[in-house]
Design an enzyme around this catalytic site. Structure first.
Site, PDB file in Angstrom:
ATOM      1  N   LYS A   1     -16.980   6.619 -17.641  1.00 27.68           N
ATOM      2  CA  LYS A   1     -16.570   6.487 -16.245  1.00 27.68           C
ATOM      3  C   LYS A   1     -17.563   5.619 -15.485  1.00 27.68           C
ATOM      4  O   LYS A   1     -18.646   6.067 -15.138  1.00 27.68           O
ATOM      5  CB  LYS A   1     -16.460   7.864 -15.579  1.00 27.68           C
ATOM      6  CG  LYS A   1     -16.021   7.808 -14.109  1.00 27.68           C
ATOM      7  CD  LYS A   1     -15.866   9.208 -13.517  1.00 27.68           C
ATOM      8  CE  LYS A   1     -15.578   9.177 -12.023  1.00 27.68           C
ATOM      9  NZ  LYS A   1     -15.413  10.538 -11.438  1.00 27.68           N
TER      10      LYS A   1
ATOM     11  N   LYS B   1     -21.088   8.913 -17.328  1.00 22.53           N
ATOM     12  CA  LYS B   1     -20.708   8.217 -16.097  1.00 22.53           C
ATOM     13  C   LYS B   1     -21.916   7.471 -15.546  1.00 22.53           C
ATOM     14  O   LYS B   1     -23.034   7.979 -15.598  1.00 22.53           O
ATOM     15  CB  LYS B   1     -20.195   9.253 -15.091  1.00 22.53           C
ATOM     16  CG  LYS B   1     -19.848   8.747 -13.708  1.00 22.53           C
ATOM     17  CD  LYS B   1     -19.341   9.904 -12.843  1.00 22.53           C
ATOM     18  CE  LYS B   1     -19.183   9.500 -11.384  1.00 22.53           C
ATOM     19  NZ  LYS B   1     -18.720  10.645 -10.544  1.00 22.53           N
TER      20      LYS B   1
ATOM     21  N   ASP C   1     -18.306  16.869 -12.486  1.00 22.12           N
ATOM     22  CA  ASP C   1     -19.194  15.709 -12.574  1.00 22.12           C
ATOM     23  C   ASP C   1     -20.607  16.182 -12.230  1.00 22.12           C
ATOM     24  O   ASP C   1     -20.926  16.437 -11.064  1.00 22.12           O
ATOM     25  CB  ASP C   1     -18.749  14.618 -11.615  1.00 22.12           C
ATOM     26  CG  ASP C   1     -17.464  13.923 -12.050  1.00 22.12           C
ATOM     27  OD1 ASP C   1     -16.657  14.562 -12.749  1.00 22.12           O
ATOM     28  OD2 ASP C   1     -17.260  12.754 -11.675  1.00 22.12           O
TER      29      ASP C   1
END
Length: 330
Positions: free
Chosen positions: A266, A230, A167
């Site tokens: 996400k 995300k 991430d």
């Protein structure tokens, strides 16, 4: 989602195979053309929880699916190997076996466990043989302001330590100044550093100023090869919201239509209630379809969410709510 329909297929899905997004050449005209009608987005976002109607066994099936979509996360300065191992034990068995039996469901796991780089080793060890990937936050998380060469080395170190997912955080200043080439070049280099590990690009939407910026940053991240986009680090003042999510998933849909490649989504930060998870899942089903109700294309970045889902499942089975402390994360 206006009916009591279950997600298509079984309640507990297997990952659907799809080709990994390779990215594309930066198209500045397309980035500049990305827009967002804030009033229309707000109206549509307000409809999502209002239109959701799931009761009884149908709701339980959706909540069980939601468990499989969670990146069970601990990103605290006082994380220890012991805490991470306990979290991994919860990821391996996120819902009590007696509840699953009563619901006639097979064993399930969470989508991943997400930790800082220093906690990768105990997480990998604790999850060995389970198929649950370890995700690591890298690139100077959460601000993303460390020297760029160090951010790339951090990615490489995390992959070498066993992280299957990375991430990353984008440089928000590039969005705020409209320097899309710099944002593309940095994100593309991060994607290369990830190698076989899948890359989730955190946009930190609460710091991007406008929904138009969210749309443009989403396009640049996908063009640079992000496997997921995300919303947030969870450390911003404003994290995941339905309006921001609507902008991002529509960018994902447009990118798929343009390139044929599917990019995951996400939402992260502030999603702690089962009812909120159902709203996000309804959004995904309505806007992108059932493929995005599987862990290879949709994740929640959360920790306390799992406890509330398990509590709701227990209520479905027993008719009574238990105390939240009975569903600890670790």
């Amino acid at each position: 989602m206006t009916s009591h329909a279950k997600p298509s297929g079984t309640a507990i899905p297997s990952s659907a195979a799809h080709a990994r997004n390779p990215g594309m050449t930066l198209d500045l005209d397309r980035v500049a053309g990305a827009s967002a009608n804030s009033a229309a987005i707000a109206r549509r976002a307000a409809q999502i929880p209002a239109r959701r109607s799931l009761k009884g066994a149908h709701q339980a099936a959706w909540l069980a699916r939601a468990v499989t979509l969670i990146d069970l996360t601990t990103l605290s300065g006082d994380d220890t190997p012991g805490r991470v191992r306990r979290l991994c034990a919860k990821a391996r068995q996120p819902v009590r076996a007696d509840l699953l039996a009563a619901l006639d469901l097979p064993a399930i796991t969470t989508g991943a466990v997400c930790v800082y780089h220093e906690m990768i080793a105990p997480a990998v060890e604790a999850l060995a043989g389970t198929g649950i990937p370890v995700a690591a936050v890298s690139t100077g998380f959460p601000a993303g302001l460390s020297p760029f060469d160090l951010r790339l080395k951090e990615i490489e170190a995390s992959v070498a330590a066993g992280a299957a997912e990375i991430d990353i955080v984008i440089s928000r200043r590039h969005v705020l100044t409209g320097n899309w080439q710099a944002l593309y070049d940095e994100t593309r280099a991060m994607r290369a550093a990830c190698g076989p590990a899948h890359m989730k690009a955190i946009l930190a939407t609460g710091e991007l100023g406008t929904l138009r910026n969210v749309a443009r940053a989403s396009w640049v991240a996908m063009m640079a090869g992000a496997d997921f986009i995300k919303t947030s680090t969870g450390k911003e003042g404003v994290n995941a919201t339905l309006p921001v999510s609507l902008v991002m998933v529509r960018a994902i849909r447009a990118y798929r239509d343009l390139t044929g490649f599917k990019v995951g989504y996400k939402p992260a930060g502030g999603i702690s209630k089962a009812k909120d998870a159902l709203s996000y899942m309804a959004l995904m089903k309505d806007e992108l379809g059932d493929d995005w109700l599987r862990p290879d294309l949709f994740r929640f970045g959360a920790s306390s969410l799992l406890g509330d889902i398990e509590r709701q499942l227990e209520h479905h089975v027993t008719g009574a709510y238990s105390a939240s402390w009975r569903h600890a994360m670790g």
